[in-house]
Scaffold this motif. Structure first.
Motif, mmCIF file in Angstrom:
data_model
loop_
_atom_site.group_PDB
_atom_site.id
_atom_site.type_symbol
_atom_site.label_atom_id
_atom_site.label_comp_id
_atom_site.label_asym_id
_atom_site.label_seq_id
_atom_site.Cartn_x
_atom_site.Cartn_y
_atom_site.Cartn_z
ATOM 1 N N GLY A 50 1.028 -1.224 -0.165
ATOM 2 C CA GLY A 50 -0.152 0.190 -0.071
ATOM 3 C C GLY A 50 0.760 1.119 0.044
ATOM 4 O O GLY A 50 1.885 1.477 -0.801
ATOM 5 N N ILE A 53 4.914 1.798 -0.031
ATOM 6 C CA ILE A 53 5.521 1.340 -1.250
ATOM 7 C C ILE A 53 6.552 2.447 -1.803
ATOM 8 O O ILE A 53 7.609 2.267 -1.949
ATOM 9 N N SER A 54 5.981 3.822 -1.842
ATOM 10 C CA SER A 54 6.873 4.773 -2.047
ATOM 11 C C SER A 54 8.141 4.863 -1.004
ATOM 12 O O SER A 54 9.433 5.115 -1.482
ATOM 13 N N VAL A 57 10.792 2.331 -2.103
ATOM 14 C CA VAL A 57 11.397 2.820 -3.192
ATOM 15 C C VAL A 57 12.676 3.829 -2.535
ATOM 16 O O VAL A 57 13.712 3.897 -3.079
ATOM 17 N N GLU A 61 16.664 3.254 -3.049
ATOM 18 C CA GLU A 61 17.422 4.342 -3.633
ATOM 19 C C GLU A 61 18.308 4.949 -2.891
ATOM 20 O O GLU A 61 19.761 5.313 -3.188
ATOM 21 N N VAL A 75 12.991 -5.192 -9.229
ATOM 22 C CA VAL A 75 11.780 -4.978 -8.807
ATOM 23 C C VAL A 75 10.653 -5.701 -9.276
ATOM 24 O O VAL A 75 10.426 -6.176 -10.239
ATOM 25 N N ILE A 77 6.281 -6.290 -8.610
ATOM 26 C CA ILE A 77 5.110 -5.991 -7.979
ATOM 27 C C ILE A 77 3.936 -6.991 -8.167
ATOM 28 O O ILE A 77 3.989 -7.814 -9.225
ATOM 29 N N THR A 79 0.105 -8.162 -6.053
ATOM 30 C CA THR A 79 -1.126 -7.941 -5.356
ATOM 31 C C THR A 79 -1.414 -8.947 -4.272
ATOM 32 O O THR A 79 -1.473 -10.156 -4.762
ATOM 33 N N SER A 92 -1.674 -3.746 -3.121
ATOM 34 C CA SER A 92 -0.306 -3.697 -4.054
ATOM 35 C C SER A 92 0.717 -4.045 -3.107
ATOM 36 O O SER A 92 0.776 -3.411 -2.059
ATOM 37 N N ILE B 53 4.172 7.022 -5.984
ATOM 38 C CA ILE B 53 4.562 5.624 -6.463
ATOM 39 C C ILE B 53 3.764 4.713 -6.174
ATOM 40 O O ILE B 53 3.526 3.842 -7.215
ATOM 41 N N SER B 54 2.981 4.618 -4.842
ATOM 42 C CA SER B 54 2.223 3.319 -4.579
ATOM 43 C C SER B 54 0.840 3.423 -5.426
ATOM 44 O O SER B 54 0.429 2.342 -5.910
ATOM 45 N N VAL B 57 1.883 1.729 -8.783
ATOM 46 C CA VAL B 57 1.774 0.414 -8.622
ATOM 47 C C VAL B 57 0.195 -0.129 -8.749
ATOM 48 O O VAL B 57 -0.134 -1.183 -9.372
ATOM 49 N N ASP B 58 -0.422 0.475 -8.060
ATOM 50 C CA ASP B 58 -2.241 -0.030 -7.921
ATOM 51 C C ASP B 58 -2.589 0.226 -9.474
ATOM 52 O O ASP B 58 -3.325 -0.614 -9.903
ATOM 53 N N ALA B 60 -1.009 -0.094 -12.209
ATOM 54 C CA ALA B 60 -0.300 -1.500 -12.991
ATOM 55 C C ALA B 60 -0.786 -2.785 -12.753
ATOM 56 O O ALA B 60 -1.402 -3.498 -13.666
ATOM 57 N N GLU B 61 -1.247 -2.888 -11.409
ATOM 58 C CA GLU B 61 -1.815 -4.055 -10.766
ATOM 59 C C GLU B 61 -3.135 -4.331 -11.245
ATOM 60 O O GLU B 61 -3.742 -5.186 -11.667
ATOM 61 N N ARG B 64 -3.321 -5.045 -14.937
ATOM 62 C CA ARG B 64 -2.869 -6.524 -15.180
ATOM 63 C C ARG B 64 -3.909 -7.455 -14.712
ATOM 64 O O ARG B 64 -4.182 -8.681 -15.403
ATOM 65 N N ARG B 65 -4.573 -7.066 -13.654
ATOM 66 C CA ARG B 65 -5.647 -8.195 -13.200
ATOM 67 C C ARG B 65 -6.882 -8.107 -13.738
ATOM 68 O O ARG B 65 -7.498 -9.086 -13.867
ATOM 69 N N LYS B 66 -7.296 -6.915 -13.879
ATOM 70 C CA LYS B 66 -8.671 -6.709 -14.554
ATOM 71 C C LYS B 66 -8.972 -6.628 -15.954
ATOM 72 O O LYS B 66 -9.954 -7.064 -16.484
ATOM 73 N N THR B 73 5.232 -6.872 -17.131
ATOM 74 C CA THR B 73 5.462 -5.825 -16.187
ATOM 75 C C THR B 73 7.094 -5.894 -16.045
ATOM 76 O O THR B 73 7.612 -6.556 -15.565
ATOM 77 N N VAL B 75 9.718 -3.263 -13.876
ATOM 78 C CA VAL B 75 9.653 -2.097 -13.233
ATOM 79 C C VAL B 75 11.110 -1.555 -13.061
ATOM 80 O O VAL B 75 12.264 -2.225 -12.633
ATOM 81 N N ILE B 77 13.323 1.587 -11.024
ATOM 82 C CA ILE B 77 13.364 2.807 -10.081
ATOM 83 C C ILE B 77 14.690 3.503 -10.009
ATOM 84 O O ILE B 77 15.688 2.976 -10.619
ATOM 85 N N ILE B 94 9.515 5.783 -10.259
ATOM 86 C CA ILE B 94 9.136 4.615 -10.709
ATOM 87 C C ILE B 94 8.678 4.857 -11.909
ATOM 88 O O ILE B 94 8.070 5.473 -12.485
ATOM 89 N N ILE B 96 7.134 1.840 -14.701
ATOM 90 C CA ILE B 96 6.604 0.551 -14.817
ATOM 91 C C ILE B 96 6.365 0.487 -16.212
ATOM 92 O O ILE B 96 5.365 1.104 -16.744
#
Lengths: 100, 100
Positions: A50, A53-54, A57, A61, A75, A77, A79, A92, B53-54, B57-58, B60-61, B64-66, B73, B75, B77, B94, B96
């Motif tokens: 959630g 995540i930032s 990163v 870094e 990296v 990612i 769910t 996530s 950034i978070s 990721v949401d 992208a996920e 991909r999922r829906k 994918t 990624v 950084i 980030i 992606i």
């Protein structure tokens, strides 16, 4: 040995060499990563879910730029389904692998 | 053609097929990604800085999922230096890459 067992209990869900990033300051996790590498770990995973995540990163870094310039970063990612107050929630997840 | 030019002006810093994730709801960016792919893009980059950034990721996920289960994918950084009010700031970035 006893200390090791206590540590393992504390980090039940953490496989070896994994740092879970949460609400603490970034540098707390940077220090944890550096410690793992100084204890001869060849790779360290930085994981977060959630909004953290930032920060994960940021941790990766800072480690790469300020401490271990030669580290490789991979990296991933994904769910995870977690049990929220009102049923299941999708959250996530990031897994940053640092390899020496 | 005119509309295209206006669009390009709006997204000055955005190379083609790049979605910059900021403060809007996640689904706004998901829709933007899906739109790019439906316009025959072979790859789309989802980029974000700092706390966004978070959300990236949401995005992208969810894509991909829906919507596009078969997407790949990748990624990356990195860190960018930005001009803050009190001098230069380092901010995590980030990128992606989703590939059809």
């Amino acid at each position: 040995m006893v200390e090791q067992e206590v540590n393992q209990e504390k980090k039940q869900r953490a496989p070896e060499n994994t740092i879970f990033v949460g609400q603490k300051p970034t540098m707390a996790y940077v220090l944890a990563v550096i410690t793992q590498f100084s204890e001869d770990a060849k790779e360290v995973h930085i994981k977060a879910r959630g909004k953290s995540i930032s920060r994960a990163v940021d941790v990766a870094e800072v480690v790469r730029r300020k401490f271990l310039q030669t580290v490789n970063t991979t990296v991933n990612i994904s769910t995870e389904e977690i049990q929220g107050e009102r049923g299941k929630l999708n959250v996530s997840v990031i897994d940053i692998k640092l390899t020496k």
